[in-house]
Design a protein around this motif. Structure first.
Motif, short mmCIF file in Angstrom:
data_model
loop_
_atom_site.label_atom_id
_atom_site.label_comp_id
_atom_site.label_asym_id
_atom_site.label_seq_id
_atom_site.Cartn_x
_atom_site.Cartn_y
_atom_site.Cartn_z
N THR A 88 0.76 -1.23 0.06
CA THR A 88 -0.22 0.08 -0.01
C THR A 88 0.81 1.07 -0.10
O THR A 88 1.96 1.13 0.70
CB THR A 88 -0.89 -0.12 1.09
OG1 THR A 88 -0.02 0.12 2.31
CG2 THR A 88 -1.90 -1.12 1.25
N ILE A 89 0.49 2.26 -0.64
CA ILE A 89 1.11 3.45 -0.90
C ILE A 89 0.86 4.25 0.37
O ILE A 89 -0.37 4.46 0.89
CB ILE A 89 0.82 4.26 -2.21
CG1 ILE A 89 1.23 3.30 -3.38
CG2 ILE A 89 1.64 5.54 -2.26
CD1 ILE A 89 0.47 3.85 -4.46
N SER A 90 1.80 5.09 1.24
CA SER A 90 1.73 5.82 2.28
C SER A 90 2.21 7.16 1.92
O SER A 90 1.67 8.04 2.81
CB SER A 90 2.50 5.13 3.37
OG SER A 90 3.69 5.36 3.06
N ARG A 91 2.70 7.47 0.76
CA ARG A 91 3.22 8.72 0.40
C ARG A 91 3.23 9.00 -0.85
O ARG A 91 3.72 8.06 -1.82
CB ARG A 91 4.58 9.24 1.09
CG ARG A 91 4.77 10.63 1.25
CD ARG A 91 5.26 11.15 2.37
NE ARG A 91 5.71 12.53 2.24
CZ ARG A 91 5.14 13.53 2.45
NH1 ARG A 91 3.87 13.41 3.02
NH2 ARG A 91 5.50 14.84 2.34
N GLU A 92 2.76 9.91 -1.46
CA GLU A 92 2.72 10.47 -2.72
C GLU A 92 3.59 11.79 -3.17
O GLU A 92 3.59 12.58 -2.22
CB GLU A 92 1.36 10.61 -3.55
CG GLU A 92 0.49 9.12 -3.40
CD GLU A 92 -0.95 9.50 -3.94
OE1 GLU A 92 -1.53 8.71 -4.65
OE2 GLU A 92 -1.44 10.63 -3.89
N ARG A 93 3.80 11.96 -4.26
CA ARG A 93 4.52 13.18 -4.76
C ARG A 93 3.88 13.55 -5.94
O ARG A 93 3.87 12.88 -7.07
CB ARG A 93 6.09 12.89 -5.17
CG ARG A 93 6.74 14.39 -5.30
CD ARG A 93 8.09 13.86 -5.38
NE ARG A 93 8.78 14.75 -6.50
CZ ARG A 93 9.97 14.35 -6.86
NH1 ARG A 93 10.86 13.44 -6.46
NH2 ARG A 93 10.59 15.09 -7.94
N ARG A 94 3.15 14.85 -5.84
CA ARG A 94 2.61 15.50 -6.98
C ARG A 94 3.83 16.32 -7.77
O ARG A 94 4.37 17.43 -6.88
CB ARG A 94 1.41 16.26 -6.69
CG ARG A 94 0.47 16.84 -7.84
CD ARG A 94 -0.72 16.83 -7.67
NE ARG A 94 -1.32 16.84 -8.87
CZ ARG A 94 -2.58 16.44 -9.08
NH1 ARG A 94 -3.63 16.32 -7.98
NH2 ARG A 94 -3.29 16.06 -10.03
N ILE A 95 3.94 16.50 -8.87
CA ILE A 95 4.79 17.29 -9.67
C ILE A 95 4.19 18.21 -10.62
O ILE A 95 3.48 17.50 -11.41
CB ILE A 95 5.83 16.43 -10.42
CG1 ILE A 95 6.80 15.56 -9.24
CG2 ILE A 95 6.96 17.26 -10.87
CD1 ILE A 95 7.50 14.61 -9.73
N LEU A 96 4.40 19.32 -10.86
CA LEU A 96 3.73 20.01 -11.85
C LEU A 96 4.81 21.14 -12.43
O LEU A 96 5.61 21.52 -11.82
CB LEU A 96 2.82 21.06 -11.42
CG LEU A 96 2.03 21.98 -12.20
CD1 LEU A 96 0.99 21.09 -13.27
CD2 LEU A 96 0.98 23.14 -11.75
N ARG A 97 5.00 20.70 -13.85
CA ARG A 97 6.21 21.44 -14.70
C ARG A 97 5.58 22.05 -15.71
O ARG A 97 4.36 21.54 -16.24
CB ARG A 97 7.11 20.44 -15.33
CG ARG A 97 7.71 19.46 -14.19
CD ARG A 97 8.94 20.37 -13.50
NE ARG A 97 9.66 19.54 -12.48
CZ ARG A 97 9.69 19.44 -11.15
NH1 ARG A 97 8.81 20.48 -10.75
NH2 ARG A 97 10.20 18.89 -10.45
#
Length: 168
Positions: A88-97
């Motif tokens: 299971t995923i516990s942390r995500e990273r959102r990237i906007l370029r």
């Protein structure tokens, strides 16, 4: 004491070449240049957020006075960072370029070709609603940050362009 320090520091600031970007208020060349930038629609929710933030920062004057067009391509991604033992995923990273070009509409010249971007970490919690809300809020914050960076870069490019035109 504070006044004495301020009086001693002010001449040093003038000597270092710092100049106010918007000296002259709304009649300044940079402010007028920023107001003359048209921002066409950018696809997606992130594009809509960035376009609105840019319009707020640039002080768009309206279609009749546009001299520049800002072409923007966004890349919005969400990737897993923290994966637990049970996959299971516990942390995500959102990237906007953003890759953007400022184009002089009268000559077709590309005044500025640059990129701007930012990223944010998101905790994935047991509530799916809370995670989706956090992802959306991260996108809103990133759009504001990217628009700030783009507006600053555009203002600097227009200032340099005005200096170059004044020197000729």
């Amino acid at each position: 004491m504070e006044r004495i320090v301020a009086c001693l520091v002010l001449p040093l600031l003038a000597a270092c070449g710092l100049q106010p970007m918007y000296a002259g208020g709304p009649d300044a060349g940079v402010a007028q240049g920023l107001a003359a930038v048209a921002v066409p629609a950018i696809p997606g929710r992130g594009g809509w957020l960035v376009q609105n933030a840019l319009e707020d920062r640039l002080g768009i004057a309206g279609d009749e006075s546009t001299r520049y067009r800002l072409d923007v391509r966004l890349d919005d991604s969400l990737e897993a960072l923290g994966v637990l033992n049970d996959d299971t995923i516990s942390r995500e990273r959102r990237i906007l370029r953003a890759r953007y070009q400022l184009v002089d509409t009268s000559s077709g010249e590309i005044v500025l070709d640059a990129t701007a971007g930012s990223d944010a970490g998101i905790d994935v919690v047991s509530s799916e609603y809370a995670t989706i809300a956090a992802e959306q809020k991260a996108l809103e914050n990133l759009a504001e940050e990217v628009a700030d960076r783009m507006a600053t870069s555009i203002a600097l490019a227009l200032r340099e362009r005005a200096r170059g035109a004044a020197a000729e």
